[in-house]
Design a protein around this motif. Structure first.
Motif, PDB file in Angstrom:
ATOM      1  N   UNK A 228      61.399 -46.925  40.031  1.00  0.00           N
ATOM      2  CA  UNK A 228      61.993 -48.256  39.836  1.00  0.00           C
ATOM      3  C   UNK A 228      62.560 -48.745  41.171  1.00  0.00           C
TER       4      UNK A 228
ATOM      5  N   UNK B 296      70.946 -51.385  42.018  1.00  0.00           N
ATOM      6  CA  UNK B 296      71.360 -49.975  42.187  1.00  0.00           C
ATOM      7  C   UNK B 296      70.512 -49.305  43.268  1.00  0.00           C
TER       8      UNK B 296
ATOM      9  N   UNK C   4      64.138 -48.785  30.004  1.00  0.00           N
ATOM     10  CA  UNK C   4      64.233 -48.399  31.428  1.00  0.00           C
ATOM     11  C   UNK C   4      65.704 -48.233  31.804  1.00  0.00           C
TER      12      UNK C   4
ATOM     13  N   UNK D 253      56.351 -55.761  34.496  1.00  0.00           N
ATOM     14  CA  UNK D 253      55.640 -54.496  34.281  1.00  0.00           C
ATOM     15  C   UNK D 253      56.610 -53.402  33.833  1.00  0.00           C
ATOM     16  N   UNK D 254      56.078 -52.474  33.068  1.00  0.00           N
ATOM     17  CA  UNK D 254      56.853 -51.280  32.715  1.00  0.00           C
ATOM     18  C   UNK D 254      56.714 -50.275  33.841  1.00  0.00           C
ATOM     19  N   UNK D 255      57.827 -49.696  34.214  1.00  0.00           N
ATOM     20  CA  UNK D 255      57.788 -48.663  35.246  1.00  0.00           C
ATOM     21  C   UNK D 255      57.929 -47.312  34.544  1.00  0.00           C
ATOM     22  N   UNK D 256      56.902 -46.496  34.581  1.00  0.00           N
ATOM     23  CA  UNK D 256      56.932 -45.307  33.725  1.00  0.00           C
ATOM     24  C   UNK D 256      57.713 -44.122  34.284  1.00  0.00           C
ATOM     25  N   UNK D 257      58.197 -44.219  35.495  1.00  0.00           N
ATOM     26  CA  UNK D 257      59.080 -43.152  36.015  1.00  0.00           C
ATOM     27  C   UNK D 257      60.305 -43.791  36.641  1.00  0.00           C
ATOM     28  N   UNK D 258      61.448 -43.297  36.278  1.00  0.00           N
ATOM     29  CA  UNK D 258      62.671 -43.896  36.815  1.00  0.00           C
ATOM     30  C   UNK D 258      62.704 -43.835  38.343  1.00  0.00           C
TER      31      UNK D 258
ATOM     32  N   UNK E 149      56.398 -55.990  39.533  1.00  0.00           N
ATOM     33  CA  UNK E 149      57.261 -57.100  39.120  1.00  0.00           C
ATOM     34  C   UNK E 149      57.973 -56.671  37.855  1.00  0.00           C
ATOM     35  N   UNK E 150      59.007 -57.434  37.504  1.00  0.00           N
ATOM     36  CA  UNK E 150      59.788 -57.089  36.314  1.00  0.00           C
ATOM     37  C   UNK E 150      58.972 -57.239  35.037  1.00  0.00           C
TER      38      UNK E 150
ATOM     39  N   UNK F 269      68.975 -52.606  37.827  1.00  0.00           N
ATOM     40  CA  UNK F 269      68.295 -51.386  38.314  1.00  0.00           C
ATOM     41  C   UNK F 269      67.889 -51.554  39.770  1.00  0.00           C
TER      42      UNK F 269
ATOM     43  N   UNK G  10      66.937 -45.000  30.187  1.00  0.00           N
ATOM     44  CA  UNK G  10      66.376 -43.842  30.903  1.00  0.00           C
ATOM     45  C   UNK G  10      67.178 -43.552  32.171  1.00  0.00           C
TER      46      UNK G  10
ATOM     47  N   UNK H  89      66.010 -56.547  34.734  1.00  0.00           N
ATOM     48  CA  UNK H  89      65.671 -55.543  35.747  1.00  0.00           C
ATOM     49  C   UNK H  89      66.645 -55.533  36.927  1.00  0.00           C
TER      50      UNK H  89
END
Lengths: 386, 444
Positions: free
Chosen positions: A311, A347, B146, A303-308, A300-301, A344, B149, A341
């Motif tokens: 996403x 996209x 984000x 949360x931090x997503x640690x790898x692009x 969910x938005x 992103x 990035x 979010x």
């Protein structure tokens, strides 16, 4: 029991802003405690293990007139905190012994402090979660947070919350999550028999009744729904994204379906589906809950997503799994996580040629005609051009 | 080409305002900020690597110990706002699909990228080599990085700073931050810079930080004098430039704050009021405590509404957003990582609402303020959500009247000068009436 009867009961629960069912549960035994919580996720197993009922507070919906709550917020802040304050200030939550405010955004975070000032006798906790998903970093932090929560609840109830009790509660909630997953699968498989109105109301019922009762309700509903023989319509299959906190009015969900869309997945009340798999019922229960949160939880938005590269991949995989034909990004106005979010996610959808549209709502939105037209045009465009 | 960097005292919100009076500390500060932008835009020649990070919870001592340059997206947005550039940048971002509802710092930053990422000195800003997300006191930061990035595709490391939900720093929180520093942040800084971590360099930087912090606190607390020699909001924002940006931990910052303190000491000795863009304030009529960030697009126009009425801010919370030093915290070179953790955990917007109210109450009392004024910022829920309640609490606890104005950080569409001025004038009248009422009551 027919689906209609079950949903009628769910609708009563949904419309009851005095939470009568939870009040009655508490009144049955003076030692019982009720702990309110806001979206997106709290570990309800720990409350359950302490003999407490966790009560999902999702704002006041479109029926509650907000008078006091508006005095606390500027016009540019979403509606859920103001209607939650309204619930508190009007005595609708006067039987609630504690409130948990999970880490989701700055508004809910600050509401935790406001609650402390407004209701100094309540147990109030900002429930932080890790955004670092490594076991020895975020995991250790989270286990200690769970332990603090456990100790706080023990103090409130005067009862020890043992590991064994938590393990038993995990079993009960594992079943609840399994049934909810089955319900979502069933809707994706036969949306003509399982309208989103029903799925939504069944989920909402789980916020305000004991989990054991909810499990029984879900079973009965699915048994009855499977036996139905409703004709399937030429609707398109869509997923709703962005509605994980402030809830849309029920009419909005109905309007989307009436406009020619079958909702085959959504992010309403994620607490029911946050942990994706079975949480182990042996070993240290707090470690098990932490591992499930870190490694097997929904996206969910908040949360931090640690790898692009990751996403939007959860949404994309849901689109594929549910054989959805499009995504409707429906977020509450002024919802920072969802709206930040969204570019992103759109996209990512664009990269994979997934049709999508976006709109905003508030929990008390009244005009459904624009939503119906937008969703209808979207459905038509998918049917005609995709 | 090198164009000038805007500072709070030379933005042109209103063309009729005369050239401001400048002290030597102001010139020093301007020179420092200029030099950082020049270093940032000259990385092709100086070979330096760039770390982008945020003001609250920034780890400048650590970043500098690796020889990296520090670039702060919020301050770029502020610079663009003061140069009247941010409005176009925000609209560019909105056309790209960013919601009108979200933080305008984020949109100004994204719009700046779309317009060539030109630094305030007129030269192209280099792409960052590292995005160091200090997730402190603001949810938006997380999604902001984000988004960055996605554009820069460079290494990103996140430092999660837990929120003080119960108004205190627990050992679990501190341990979590320290562990992330050791196992996530420092290794990333080593990889990007090519330099090994040198704890002695970090300690040296932190010792210098503490020196500068001592002088800064002295300057901020000088507002307890009557008249106050400083404006602790509009003027103090200018004073905080070095310590909130790329200079905490440097000798330049130590020197700057020493000079600033000497200037203010002299002003106290002379019984002088604060310097404003309209010259020295000679008559202090209203002493205010201010909550919330300022509006940057019309900074001088906003300030003028105060100093023309003899209103001066004696304490503010925005000046604590990059570190709360006046409650006793100092960077501690003897416990460097734990101290960095405490610094991050203690930033103003990382404190819960009751603690923020306590701080405001203390300011109203300690600084003998006439009232609390809140500048509520549309963009910033971290600050704004709960401010109406904070105002009620302060009125209840201190008896001092509160007032509320609404603007935005860097979006000029949300600054309505007439509205703000009307509210301020009514507020000043209210204070005046309250005073007269008190005088009559005490005469009886």
């Amino acid at each position: 029991m027919s689906t209609v009867e079950i949903i009628k009961r769910c609708e009563e629960l949904y419309e009851d802003t005095y939470f009568t069912a939870a009040r009655e549960w508490k009144a049955a035994d003076p030692s019982r405690r009720v702990i309110g919580y806001m979206p997106v996720y709290v570990p309800r197993e720990i409350m359950h293990a302490g003999g407490m009922m966790s009560l999902g507070i999702l704002g006041g919906g479109d029926k509650l007139e907000v008078i006091h709550g508006d005095a606390y917020y500027q016009s540019y802040i979403c509606r859920i905190p103001r209607s939650t304050i309204e619930l508190g200030k009007t005595g609708r939550l006067d039987f609630v012994d504690g409130m948990l405010f999970p880490s989701i955004c700055d508004v809910i975070r600050n509401l935790s402090g406001m609650w402390k000032l407004m209701f100094p006798d309540n147990y109030v906790r900002y429930f932080d979660v890790p955004q670092n998903y490594k076991d020895d970093i975020g995991g250790n932090y989270y286990i200690a947070e769970l332990q603090e929560l456990r100790e706080g609840l023990e103090k409130l109830s005067g009862n020890k919350i043992t590991d064994e009790a938590i393990r038993n509660s995990i079993k009960v909630y594992n079943l609840n999550r399994k049934l909810i997953r089955e319900l979502y699968d069933l809707r994706a498989e036969m949306p003509q028999n399982v309208p989103s109105n029903d799925v939504y109301l069944l989920n909402r019922a789980g916020m305000v009744i004991p989990v054991e009762d909810h499990n029984s309700m879900l079973r009965k509903y699915m048994d009855a729904a499977k036996a139905l023989d409703n004709p399937i319509r030429d609707n398109c299959r869509i997923i709703i994204n962005g509605s994980f906190c402030e809830q849309p009015p029920l009419n909005l969900i109905r309007s989307i379906e009436l406009a020619g869309c079958y909702i085959v997945d959504d992010d309403y009340m994620l607490v029911n589906r946050w942990l994706l798999g079975e949480v182990p019922t042996s070993g240290d229960p707090l470690v098990n809950l932490a591992n499930a949160f870190l490694h097997e939880s929904a996206d969910s938005a908040a949360k931090y997503c640690d790898h692009h590269e990751d996403v939007g991949m959860y949404l994309l995989s849901t689109v594929k799994e549910r054989q959805a034909e499009g995504v409707i990004f429906a977020a509450p106005s002024f919802c920072d996580p969802a709206l930040l979010e969204r570019p992103m996610l759109t996209d990512r959808m664009r990269e994979h040629d997934i049709p999508h549209i976006s709109f905003k709502y508030a929990e008390n939105s009244g005009q459904m005609q624009p939503i119906r037209e937008q969703a209808g045009t979207f459905a038509d465009s998918i049917k005609l051009w995709s | 080409m090198s164009t000038k960097i805007e500072t709070p005292t030379d933005s042109h919100g209103s063309s009729e305002i005369q050239e401001p009076q400048k002290d030597s500390s102001m010139l020093m500060q301007k020179e420092m900020i200029n030099s950082n932008y020049d270093a940032l835009t000259n990385t092709a020649n100086n070979g330096k690597k760039v770390c982008s990070t945020f003001v609250p919870g920034n780890l400048n001592e650590l970043i500098q110990s690796f020889g990296l340059l520090n670039n702060l997206p919020e301050t770029n947005a502020i610079q663009n706002a003061m140069r009247q550039q941010s409005g176009g940048m925000i609209q560019t971002a909105e056309r790209q699909g960013h919601s009108e509802d979200v933080c305008t710092y984020v949109k100004a930053d994204i719009g700046m990228m779309s317009k060539g990422n030109i630094a305030p000195n007129g030269k192209p800003m280099p792409n960052p080599d590292l995005l160091l997300l200090s997730y402190t006191g603001c949810f938006t930061f997380m999604k902001w990085f984000e988004l960055l990035r996605q554009e820069y595709k460079c290494e990103t490391v996140m430092l999660q700073v837990p929120y003080q939900g119960d108004g205190e720093i627990t050992q679990n929180m501190r341990d979590f931050v320290v562990k992330q520093l050791k196992e996530e942040v420092i290794p990333a800084l080593e990889r990007v810079s090519g330099n090994a971590f040198d704890i002695d360099k970090l300690r040296e930087n932190m010792r210098r930080s503490a020196q500068a912090e001592d002088d800064l606190v002295w300057v901020l607390e000088s507002a307890k004098n009557k008249p106050t020699p400083i404006d602790a909001y509009f003027g103090a924002i200018y004073y905080l430039g070095p310590i909130f940006t790329a200079f905490r931990g440097t000798q330049q910052a130590v020197d700057y704050y020493r000079v600033l303190r000497q200037e203010i000491e002299q002003r106290v000795k002379n019984g002088q009021g604060p310097i404003t863009p309209g010259g020295e304030m000679t008559k202090e009529r209203y002493r205010l405590v201010m909550e919330g960030p300022p509006n940057w697009t019309n900074f001088r126009e906003f300030w003028k509404m105060f100093y023309e009425e003899g209103a001066v801010v004696v304490a503010s919370t925005y000046t604590k957003v990059g570190g709360v030093y006046d409650q006793g915290f100092r960077h501690d070179a003897d416990n460097p990582l734990e101290s960095l953790a405490d610094y991050c955990l203690g930033c103003y917007t990382n404190r819960n609402l009751p603690k923020r109210v306590d701080m405001l109450e203390k300011y109203v009392k300690d600084y003998e303020a006439d009232g609390l004024l809140i500048n509520s910022i549309k963009s910033c829920n971290s600050f704004s959500a709960g401010q109406l309640m904070m105002m009620q609490e302060i009125e209840k606890r201190t008896g001092a009247p509160g007032a509320f104005v609404e603007t935005d950080l860097v979006d000029p569409r949300y600054f309505s000068a007439a509205n703000v001025k009307n509210r301020l004038e009514s507020y000043f009248q209210m204070i005046e009436q309250r005073r007269q009422g008190n005088m009559i009551a005490s005469a009886r």
